[in-house]
Structures are given as C-alpha cells and as structure tokens.
Design an enzyme around this catalytic site. Structure first.
Site, short mmCIF file in Angstrom:
data_model
loop_
_atom_site.label_atom_id
_atom_site.label_comp_id
_atom_site.label_asym_id
_atom_site.label_seq_id
_atom_site.Cartn_x
_atom_site.Cartn_y
_atom_site.Cartn_z
N LYS A 22 -7.94 10.16 5.95
CA LYS A 22 -7.60 9.92 4.54
C LYS A 22 -8.74 9.75 3.37
O LYS A 22 -8.39 10.44 2.57
CB LYS A 22 -7.01 8.46 4.57
CG LYS A 22 -6.63 7.88 3.37
CD LYS A 22 -6.04 6.62 3.21
CE LYS A 22 -5.81 5.74 2.02
NZ LYS A 22 -7.17 5.24 1.58
N ASN A 23 -9.85 9.14 3.92
CA ASN A 23 -10.81 8.85 2.63
C ASN A 23 -11.60 10.13 2.65
O ASN A 23 -12.49 10.28 1.81
CB ASN A 23 -11.53 7.61 3.19
CG ASN A 23 -10.84 6.35 2.76
OD1 ASN A 23 -9.49 6.47 2.06
ND2 ASN A 23 -11.40 5.09 3.05
N CYS A 116 -6.04 -4.44 -7.78
CA CYS A 116 -4.92 -4.42 -6.52
C CYS A 116 -4.98 -5.51 -5.71
O CYS A 116 -5.78 -6.45 -6.08
CB CYS A 116 -5.33 -2.89 -5.83
SG CYS A 116 -6.62 -3.09 -4.57
N ARG A 121 -11.61 -4.58 -8.03
CA ARG A 121 -11.94 -3.12 -8.14
C ARG A 121 -12.29 -2.45 -9.48
O ARG A 121 -11.61 -1.43 -9.81
CB ARG A 121 -10.99 -2.45 -7.44
CG ARG A 121 -10.78 -2.93 -5.89
CD ARG A 121 -9.79 -2.32 -5.14
NE ARG A 121 -10.28 -1.05 -4.41
CZ ARG A 121 -9.92 -0.42 -3.47
NH1 ARG A 121 -8.70 -0.59 -3.10
NH2 ARG A 121 -10.52 0.81 -2.85
N ASP A 304 -12.45 -2.04 6.06
CA ASP A 304 -11.03 -1.49 6.40
C ASP A 304 -10.77 -1.49 7.72
O ASP A 304 -9.55 -1.55 8.30
CB ASP A 304 -11.16 0.37 6.00
CG ASP A 304 -10.88 0.68 4.58
OD1 ASP A 304 -10.72 -0.29 3.77
OD2 ASP A 304 -11.08 1.67 4.26
N ARG A 396 0.57 5.03 3.34
CA ARG A 396 -0.23 5.56 2.44
C ARG A 396 -1.31 6.15 3.20
O ARG A 396 -2.00 7.05 2.75
CB ARG A 396 -0.81 4.30 1.54
CG ARG A 396 0.26 4.08 0.39
CD ARG A 396 -0.66 3.31 -0.60
NE ARG A 396 -2.10 3.55 -0.65
CZ ARG A 396 -3.02 3.04 -0.70
NH1 ARG A 396 -2.96 1.67 -0.86
NH2 ARG A 396 -4.36 3.24 -0.55
C1 UD1 Z 1 -13.36 3.27 -0.72
C2 UD1 Z 1 -12.27 3.58 0.05
C3 UD1 Z 1 -11.54 2.34 0.60
C4 UD1 Z 1 -12.87 1.36 1.39
C5 UD1 Z 1 -13.86 1.13 0.45
C6 UD1 Z 1 -15.21 0.43 1.01
C7 UD1 Z 1 -11.39 5.59 -0.47
C8 UD1 Z 1 -10.35 6.34 -1.10
N1 UD1 Z 1 -11.31 4.26 -0.65
O1 UD1 Z 1 -12.90 2.74 -1.74
O2 UD1 Z 1 -10.61 2.58 1.88
O3 UD1 Z 1 -12.32 0.24 1.65
O4 UD1 Z 1 -14.43 2.49 -0.08
O5 UD1 Z 1 -15.49 0.98 2.27
O6 UD1 Z 1 -12.28 6.24 0.00
N2 UD1 Z 1 -17.33 -1.81 -7.29
C9 UD1 Z 1 -17.63 -2.22 -8.80
N3 UD1 Z 1 -17.58 -1.23 -9.63
C10 UD1 Z 1 -17.49 0.07 -9.23
C11 UD1 Z 1 -16.97 0.34 -8.07
C12 UD1 Z 1 -17.08 -0.44 -6.98
O7 UD1 Z 1 -17.76 -3.50 -8.71
O8 UD1 Z 1 -17.77 0.71 -10.25
C13 UD1 Z 1 -16.96 -2.59 -6.06
C14 UD1 Z 1 -15.50 -3.02 -5.85
O9 UD1 Z 1 -15.01 -3.75 -6.59
C15 UD1 Z 1 -15.78 -3.53 -4.25
C16 UD1 Z 1 -16.84 -2.56 -3.97
O10 UD1 Z 1 -17.52 -2.35 -5.02
O11 UD1 Z 1 -16.11 -4.83 -4.35
C17 UD1 Z 1 -16.68 -1.44 -2.98
O12 UD1 Z 1 -16.05 -0.48 -3.83
P1 UD1 Z 1 -16.21 1.13 -3.51
O13 UD1 Z 1 -17.20 1.30 -2.58
O14 UD1 Z 1 -16.30 1.72 -4.70
O15 UD1 Z 1 -14.89 1.45 -2.84
P2 UD1 Z 1 -13.73 2.47 -3.03
O16 UD1 Z 1 -14.35 3.81 -3.52
O17 UD1 Z 1 -12.97 1.88 -4.23
#
Ligand code: UD1
Length: 417
Positions: A22-23, A116, A121, A304, A396
C-alpha cells in the site's frame, strides 16, 4: 459500513500470497501524473486507498485501466485540478499529490489532511521543505495552495525523516532543473520503491544511507514498474501465526524488508525461515515470550506493526512494554483488547502489557487500519465468535483479508451492514 466475523480457536495452516505494498503503491500512483505518458504498474493492491488515489487521477484527466493486479495510468491528458476534501475523503496520503502536482503543473491546491485517530500528524516538515524548493505555500481554511515559477533544486536537511515529506520532495524534485539532495531522509523500502519508479520515468534517484539524490529532468518516458510486496501485510500474518499457532507460508514476502519484525517475532517464539519465494513461519501459539519493543523509523520496528504485536503480547508469559515513538496517540486498540480480557495499561507513549492466559470472544471496534488487523489477530485466538467493527478501515490497506485468512484455514468472514 461492515465488520469482520471471526470464529477463532484454530491454528493456522496454509499458503497465502502477499499483495503489493500500500505505502509503495500510493506515492508511485501519484507520481504517474509526472511523465505525461503511459505507466504500467504491476502488483498494485486492490484496496480502498488505491481506488481513491486512482479516482483523483481520473478526475485530473488520467485514463485508468485495470487488468488483474496491473493498473495502467495514462497521464498524457492530465490537467490541473483542485484536490478538495470531497476527493480526498479521509485519505491522508493524498497530501503527496502536493509534490506531484507542483512538479507537473508548478501549482497545487490540496485539502488539509486534518487530524486522525493515531495522532495530530502535522505537515510542517512537508511545507518547509517544499518552500526551500521555491514553492510558495499559503494556508487557507481548508486547504494549502502552492505555486512556483520553477522547482528549484537544492539541499534539504530534514529535522525528522518523515516518510510523506521525503516523498513530496522526491516527487517535485524529479521536475527540478538540477540535482536535489535530501539529507536525513526517510529510508523505508517504500521510499526506495518510489526512487526506482522515478528513475524508471527518467529522473534518476539514488538512496544511500539516509541521503537521497534526485536528478530532475523535463524529459520523461513511459514506464512499466512492479510494486514491492507489502511488508506490513506479511508481518500481520506472522503475528497471527505467532499467537494462534500453526505453520504458514507467505508467498512473495520479502524478508530483507522485515529484519526487525522477523527478529522480534523470532524472540517471541516463532520459527521463521526464508527462501526466494517467501517466508515460512511456524509457531506453537503457546509459550509466547514477553518483549520490550520500541517502534522507530526504518530499519527499527515499524509503528504499523505495533497493534498486531500488542495483540500477540497480551498472551505472553509475563509483562511486556511497548514504547510508541512515532505517533503520539496510537493505542486505541488497547481499550478494545482489554474488553477481550487483556491487561494493558497506557501511560503516555508507553503500554505495559501483562500477559493473560486467554482472550474472550467479543464484539470490538477498529478505529484505524492496523488496529483493525490487530483485533482480528486477537479474535483468532479466542474460542467462539468475535465481531470486529470498522471493516472500512481495514479495507483501506488489506486486500481481501478474509480471503487471505481463509487460505490459512481461518474462519474470517466480511459482513456488510
Ligand atoms: C507513513 C505511512 C504510515 C506509517 C508512517 C510511519 C504512507 C501512506 N503512510 O505515514 O503507514 O505509519 O509513514 O512509518 O506511507 N510529522 C511531523 N511533521 C510533518 C510530517 C510528519 O511532525 O510534516 C510527524 C508525524 O506527526 C508522525 C511522524 O512525524 O508523528 C511520522 O510521520 P511520517 O513519517 O510523515 O508518516 P506518514 O508519511 O504520515
């Protein structure tokens, strides 16, 4: 709305195919808009998030055709659209259209992802990084509007290796006039997969020890690309076997992407071995050894897989501690597990799980994707019928989870309501 009905209490035996990740599929599909050409994407999982992403691509003028698990995206007639919340729904990952649209159209309007169930996030790292590439971003009430004369190649040092932010930078950098370097970048296998896709359309992208180099171009080409197997789906079935017991083979699973998951479930008591075609797992389902596990960015234990791990540890012979270091509020499933007789206490980012001898079949509810998978796993250990509400979350990210469990001899049935 639907739910999964689970008749548990049986060991798992059989072979099941692991679907495409998925990711990895989501950013690659978003990236299909970049090359104004034909993208033949093999091994794409048939899950709601992928269908929603394809819907956005169609609304943006792409032609989409499915042939088995291959999706063909023709982006030659793609045009700019506003990606509003009617289109994104609850799909957080639609934020990576921001990088893809900025690359292709030098502008993007994308609805805010919102909070969420697993935490706030924020997307501050996405925004500050894209701004370094010369993209001007304004925040409206419901959306972010981006525009740029050109995408400026630069060096970006991420203060946290966010997966989504790294993908947004890679997607827009592929259209920059020069080389972009991302330091402290995410290095998940799904990031390498996106790098492989961008290279395949003409933007050579190299990932090396947390550093990613993207050579932007304006000369793209058609591509044929295969999505990697889903390491979280494979991990989910390892966890299921770990607590229900049995002997299973996960066809196409890639052990190289799952070293820490295999390491942890090995210590718990699973016997895991690999061959080219997949992963073999054997477990008695008894004598589960307690563990202390901290989630982290790749290559550490994936957040995850945390809910699925927690389900297994509820039945361990002693006390385990899970420290969730990636998302601040990812323990909703603990309450549901306690309804089944588990003994879990949460304090901040730490869950203390005192092992119990058995869980009771119950009606429980999933509030996010992986929590849902964890609850199905817990239900598989119980004698009698459980109902896991919130099937829409599970759909999903898992293609036909009921069929996969059926392959393994379990009785899991989807019920629409
Ligand atoms: C992706 C994955 C999700 C997985 C996560 C961590 C997809 C579609 N989703 O989510 O399944 O659980 O990686 O491996 O690939 N953060 C900030 N600011 C930002 C961005 C992130 O503070 O601008 C924080 C988030 O709140 C969270 C952490 O960083 O606590 C990790 O987020 P991130 O690595 O960005 O995960 P996603 O890309 O949302």
């Amino acid at each position: 709305m639907g739910r999964y009905i689970v008749y548990g209490g049986k060991k798992l035996f059989g072979i099941t195919d692991i679907h495409g990740s998925k990711n990895a599929a989501l950013p690659v599909l978003c990236g299909c808009i970049i090359n104004s050409g034909l993208n033949v994407i093999h091994n794409c999982p048939k899950i709601t998030d992928v269908f929603n992403t394809c819907h956005i691509l169609e609304r943006a003028g792409c032609k989409i055709k499915w042939d088995g698990s291959t999706v063909i995206v023709d982006s030659s007639k793609a045009r700019f659209i506003v990606i509003d919340d009617e289109l994104t729904g609850s799909m957080r990952s639609s934020i990576i259209f921001m990088g893809a649209f900025c690359g292709r159209f030098k502008k993007a309007v994308v609805s805010k992802p919102g909070g969420c169930r697993i935490g706030k996030r924020p997307i501050d790292i996405h925004i500050e990084s894209l701004e370094q590439m010369g993209i001007v971003i304004t925040e409206g009430l419901n959306c972010f509007s981006c525009s740029a004369g050109a995408i400026k190649p630069c060096e970006i040092n991420l203060r946290f290796p966010s997966v989504g932010a790294t993908e947004n930078i890679m997607l827009s950098a592929s259209c920059a006039d020069g080389v972009t370097v991302i330091k402290n970048a995410a290095c998940e296998p799904e990031i390498e997969a996106l790098a492989g896709f961008l290279t395949s359309i003409g933007a050579k992208t190299v990932c090396e020890n947390g550093k990613i180099t993207v050579c932007g171009t304006d000369k793209f080409n058609d591509t044929e690309y295969t999505i990697i197997p889903d390491r979280i789906e494979a991990g989910t079935y390892i966890a299921a076997c770990g607590c229900a017991g049995g002997e299973i083979f996960l066809k196409n699973a890639n052990a190289a992407h799952m070293r820490e998951v295999v390491n942890v479930f090995g210590k718990i008591g699973c016997k895991i071995s690999f061959c080219d075609g997949g992963i073999y797992v054997k477990s008695s389902g008894k004598d589960i050894m307690p563990q202390n596990v901290k989630t982290g960015v790749y290559p550490y234990f994936p957040t995850d897989m945390q809910p699925q791990l927690m389900s297994v540890l509820t039945l361990a012979q002693g006390t385990s501690i899970i420290n969730e270091s990636v998302f601040e509020n990812r323990f909703n499933h603990a309450l549901e597990l306690n309804k089944m007789g588990a003994n879990i206490e949460i304090e901040g980012s730490e869950a203390t799980i005192k092992g119990v001898t058995k869980l009771e079949a119950s009606e429980i509810s999933a509030f996010d994707l992986r929590a849902g998978a964890g609850l199905i796993i817990a239900a598989l250990t119980c004698d009698g019928m459980s109902a896991v509400n919130g099937a829409e979350y599970i759909k999903r990210g898992y293609e036909a989870i009921d069929e996969s469990f059926k392959d393994l001899g379990a009785n899991v049935r989807y019920e629409s309501r």
